[in-house]
Design a protein around this motif. Structure first.
Motif, PDB file in Angstrom:
ATOM      1  N   VAL A 123     -31.191  19.560  28.416  1.00 42.92           N
ATOM      2  CA  VAL A 123     -32.053  19.844  28.354  1.00 42.92           C
ATOM      3  C   VAL A 123     -32.875  19.930  29.746  1.00 42.92           C
ATOM      4  CG1 VAL A 123     -33.209  19.912  26.383  1.00 42.92           C
ATOM      5  CG2 VAL A 123     -33.638  18.171  28.251  1.00 42.92           C
ATOM      6  N   ASN A 124     -31.705  19.222  31.082  1.00 46.99           N
ATOM      7  CA  ASN A 124     -31.595  19.177  32.248  1.00 46.99           C
ATOM      8  C   ASN A 124     -30.281  19.679  32.888  1.00 46.99           C
ATOM      9  OD1 ASN A 124     -31.984  19.203  34.967  1.00 46.99           O
ATOM     10  ND2 ASN A 124     -33.264  17.318  35.224  1.00 46.99           N
ATOM     11  N   THR A 125     -29.730  21.288  32.834  1.00 43.65           N
ATOM     12  CA  THR A 125     -28.635  21.405  32.917  1.00 43.65           C
ATOM     13  C   THR A 125     -28.470  21.641  34.850  1.00 43.65           C
ATOM     14  OG1 THR A 125     -29.102  23.666  33.542  1.00 43.65           O
ATOM     15  CG2 THR A 125     -28.011  22.921  31.226  1.00 43.65           C
ATOM     16  N   ALA A 129     -33.313  14.668  39.153  1.00 43.23           N
ATOM     17  CA  ALA A 129     -34.693  14.706  37.332  1.00 43.23           C
ATOM     18  C   ALA A 129     -36.267  15.564  37.781  1.00 43.23           C
ATOM     19  CB  ALA A 129     -34.980  13.222  37.608  1.00 43.23           C
ATOM     20  N   THR A 130     -36.329  16.119  36.718  1.00 38.91           N
ATOM     21  CA  THR A 130     -37.645  16.580  35.879  1.00 38.91           C
ATOM     22  C   THR A 130     -38.400  15.847  35.267  1.00 38.91           C
ATOM     23  OG1 THR A 130     -36.398  17.149  34.181  1.00 38.91           O
ATOM     24  CG2 THR A 130     -36.276  18.708  36.052  1.00 38.91           C
ATOM     25  N   GLY A 148     -28.247  15.847  33.004  1.00 34.79           N
ATOM     26  CA  GLY A 148     -27.826  15.537  31.291  1.00 34.79           C
ATOM     27  C   GLY A 148     -28.264  15.185  30.726  1.00 34.79           C
ATOM     28  N   ALA A 149     -29.583  14.859  31.177  1.00 33.80           N
ATOM     29  CA  ALA A 149     -30.384  14.435  29.735  1.00 33.80           C
ATOM     30  C   ALA A 149     -30.739  15.649  28.586  1.00 33.80           C
ATOM     31  CB  ALA A 149     -31.425  14.098  30.052  1.00 33.80           C
ATOM     32  N   THR A 150     -30.226  14.598  26.981  1.00 34.63           N
ATOM     33  CA  THR A 150     -30.191  16.103  26.245  1.00 34.63           C
ATOM     34  C   THR A 150     -31.490  15.706  25.336  1.00 34.63           C
ATOM     35  OG1 THR A 150     -29.632  13.735  24.638  1.00 34.63           O
ATOM     36  CG2 THR A 150     -27.717  15.940  25.964  1.00 34.63           C
ATOM     37  N   LEU A 151     -32.169  16.740  24.703  1.00 33.59           N
ATOM     38  CA  LEU A 151     -33.693  16.032  23.776  1.00 33.59           C
ATOM     39  C   LEU A 151     -33.048  15.436  22.956  1.00 33.59           C
ATOM     40  CD1 LEU A 151     -35.612  18.580  22.603  1.00 33.59           C
ATOM     41  CD2 LEU A 151     -34.564  18.667  21.105  1.00 33.59           C
ATOM     42  N   SER A 199     -40.220  20.802  33.577  1.00 33.52           N
ATOM     43  CA  SER A 199     -38.543  19.876  33.184  1.00 33.52           C
ATOM     44  C   SER A 199     -38.228  21.496  31.661  1.00 33.52           C
ATOM     45  CB  SER A 199     -39.012  18.969  31.866  1.00 33.52           C
ATOM     46  OG  SER A 199     -39.827  19.509  30.633  1.00 33.52           O
ATOM     47  N   GLY A 200     -39.724  22.498  31.572  1.00 36.44           N
ATOM     48  CA  GLY A 200     -38.888  23.118  30.289  1.00 36.44           C
ATOM     49  C   GLY A 200     -39.505  22.744  29.657  1.00 36.44           C
ATOM     50  N   LEU A 201     -39.467  21.823  29.026  1.00 36.81           N
ATOM     51  CA  LEU A 201     -40.013  20.980  27.722  1.00 36.81           C
ATOM     52  C   LEU A 201     -41.258  21.855  27.098  1.00 36.81           C
ATOM     53  CD1 LEU A 201     -38.399  17.556  27.522  1.00 36.81           C
ATOM     54  CD2 LEU A 201     -37.766  19.857  26.304  1.00 36.81           C
ATOM     55  N   GLN A 202     -41.702  22.226  28.601  1.00 34.41           N
ATOM     56  CA  GLN A 202     -43.204  22.528  27.628  1.00 34.41           C
ATOM     57  C   GLN A 202     -43.637  24.092  27.463  1.00 34.41           C
ATOM     58  OE1 GLN A 202     -42.015  21.712  31.093  1.00 34.41           O
ATOM     59  NE2 GLN A 202     -42.789  23.736  32.177  1.00 34.41           N
ATOM     60  N   ALA A 203     -42.262  24.264  28.202  1.00 30.37           N
ATOM     61  CA  ALA A 203     -42.416  26.153  27.702  1.00 30.37           C
ATOM     62  C   ALA A 203     -42.407  26.502  26.318  1.00 30.37           C
ATOM     63  CB  ALA A 203     -41.593  26.633  28.579  1.00 30.37           C
ATOM     64  N   GLY A 204     -43.185  27.314  26.019  1.00 26.63           N
ATOM     65  CA  GLY A 204     -43.025  27.979  24.419  1.00 26.63           C
ATOM     66  C   GLY A 204     -42.872  26.485  23.544  1.00 26.63           C
TER      67      GLY A 204
END
Length: 470
Positions: A123-125, A129-130, A148-151, A199-204
């Motif tokens: 989820v972080n390419t 760090a985000t 490089g962190a995964t879900l 982080s982008g995880l908040q999107a959607g």
């Protein structure tokens, strides 16, 4: 001149035996002192530990009696265990209450977008760090998402950092992929979880199910609400845990018609003589267990030959003061009713052992006529349970209590004795080395003298022989 006759490799003297004897003689007094002190301190440390354990068990039992109010002779039941469970606490009194649960309190639940490649999706390419920001009830919690962190790793980080504040995360996976779902143990209206950060995880992200809501219920017809499904103040001294919505009346489905309510359940707090008797016996048993431990560690045993053996804490001032503190509270007159002491309802103290016993006849009569008085002696801020707890605080505290301090001091003593033992062992080794060297030197000197004597004797013998031949 006769030969000098000594037994041994050179002198004939057993120098090893002499050295050993001298070292042992030097070591014996200090070694005896160290051994005796070590034995005493070790025994006392073990005994103090046993007393500490027994006292902790006694205090724990008093805490449980205070919390569940059983020592007051009360029991709580519910007519529908599917709807609620009940436990008693301090301040409970007999009564009956009608409960209807119309709605349970629920928690917020939020899910991220779906990731088609599953839980191992990175989820972080990026290369820096985000941050994922999780907000609830005015509080914000940041979760670092390294490159490089995964879900799955984000889920683990949330659970490791914020489970203590009630937040938790999981991953739901189906044929279309995986989603990170966040929820909370905090329930009730206004506890919505929102996601933010970069982080982008908040999107959607989206809310799962209904927004969080309060529990709605009635007690004796009075409508009430709670953010939690655990009700600690709805009924004094009774904790109610709501577990399901009350059932609909027979024949009713869907929405309740006007004027129709769900089926109520009955919460009943009653006085039970059997509960009171069992609780008092429980108090007596746990008190006697403490007395047994103290008596064992302070006893003087008479042996078959008439001699006596003292226990590790025989005559110990700390044990005497602890026993005095306990007995003072047992003998105090308390309560607001007719009965004001343990002896008045059949609980007696043995003057020799300090243990308690129950006179069943006196106890039975007291329970039949004055059960409230018995509970009053034990309960309340000035009751026996609270006073016993207070009287033993200074002994039982884990770091600063008398017993803990004694244990710490004895442990330090044992460390010092070990240091003394190490020093003594080193000194005796040095003494043995020194004595061995001295006796080796003596052996060499005697050997030299013996050799010189033999040479002189040979010369004299030769001279005598020459003179005789002439």
């Amino acid at each position: 001149m006769g030969d000098i006759s000594v037994s041994g490799p050179v002198t004939g003297i057993d120098t090893q035996q002499i050295v050993t004897a001298l070292v042992n003689a030097e070591q014996a007094p200090k070694q005896s002192q160290i051994n005796k002190q070590t034995q005493t301190s070790t025994a006392q440390l073990s005994s103090i530990g046993k007393i500490q354990a027994a006292l902790d068990a006694f205090r724990g039992a008093m805490d449980n009696m205070t919390k569940d109010a059983s020592i007051g002779g009360l029991t709580a039941t519910t007519s529908d265990a599917n709807v609620s469970t009940v436990t008693l606490g301090a301040g409970a009194s007999a009564g009956s209450y009608q409960l209807i649960v119309n709605q349970l309190a629920t928690a917020s639940k939020v899910a991220t977008q779906n990731y088609s490649t599953g839980a191992k999706t990175v989820v972080n390419t990026g290369t820096t760090a985000t941050t994922l920001e999780i907000s609830q009830s005015g509080q914000s919690y940041g979760v670092s998402v390294p490159p490089g962190a995964t879900l799955q790793q984000v889920r683990d980080s949330i659970n490791a950092q914020y489970s203590s504040v009630g937040l938790s995360a999981n991953i739901l996976t189906d044929a279309t992929g995986s989603r990170l779902v966040m929820t909370s143990t905090n329930t009730g209206a206004g506890t919505d979880i929102t996601l933010g950060g970069n982080s982008g995880l908040q999107a959607g992200s989206s809310v799962v199910g209904d927004p969080p809501q309060n529990a709605k219920y009635t007690i004796d017809g009075t409508a009430q609400e709670s953010k939690s499904n655990t009700l600690t103040e709805a009924i004094s001294g009774v904790s109610i845990k709501l577990t399901a919505v009350s059932p609909l009346p027979a024949g009713v489905t869907g929405t309740l018609p006007d004027g129709v309510t769900r089926v109520s359940s009955t919460i009943t707090v009653t006085r039970s003589n059997d509960t009171l008797k069992s609780s008092v016996k429980g108090f007596v048993d746990t008190y006697n267990a403490l007395m047994t431990a103290m008596n064992t560690e302070t006893a003087v045993t008479t042996n078959a030959d008439g001699s006596t053996t003292r226990a590790a804490l025989t005559g110990d001032a700390t044990m005497r003061s602890l026993q005095t503190a306990l007995r003072s509270e047992l003998n105090a007159m308390t309560g607001t009713g007719t009965l004001k002491s343990l002896a008045q309802f059949g609980v007696n103290t043995d003057s020799g052992t300090g243990k308690l016993s129950i006179d069943d006849k006196v106890f039975g009569a007291a329970i039949a006529t004055n059960p409230t008085d018995i509970g009053g002696i034990f309960n309340g801020d000035n009751g026996l349970l609270a006073r016993m707890k207070s009287a033993t605080d200074s002994y039982a505290l884990s770091n600063t209590g008398v017993l803990a301090t004694r244990s710490s001091t004895l442990s330090d003593d044992l460390k010092d004795l070990q240091n003394q033992q190490d020093t003594l062992t080193a000194r005796m080794a040095a003494l043995k080395t020194s004595l061995t060297a001295k006796y080796t030197t003596m052996n060499n000197l005697v050997a030299q003298l013996t050799s010189q004597r033999s040479s002189v004797m040979s010369t004299l013998n030769a001279l005598n022989k020459t003179s005789s031949d002439s």
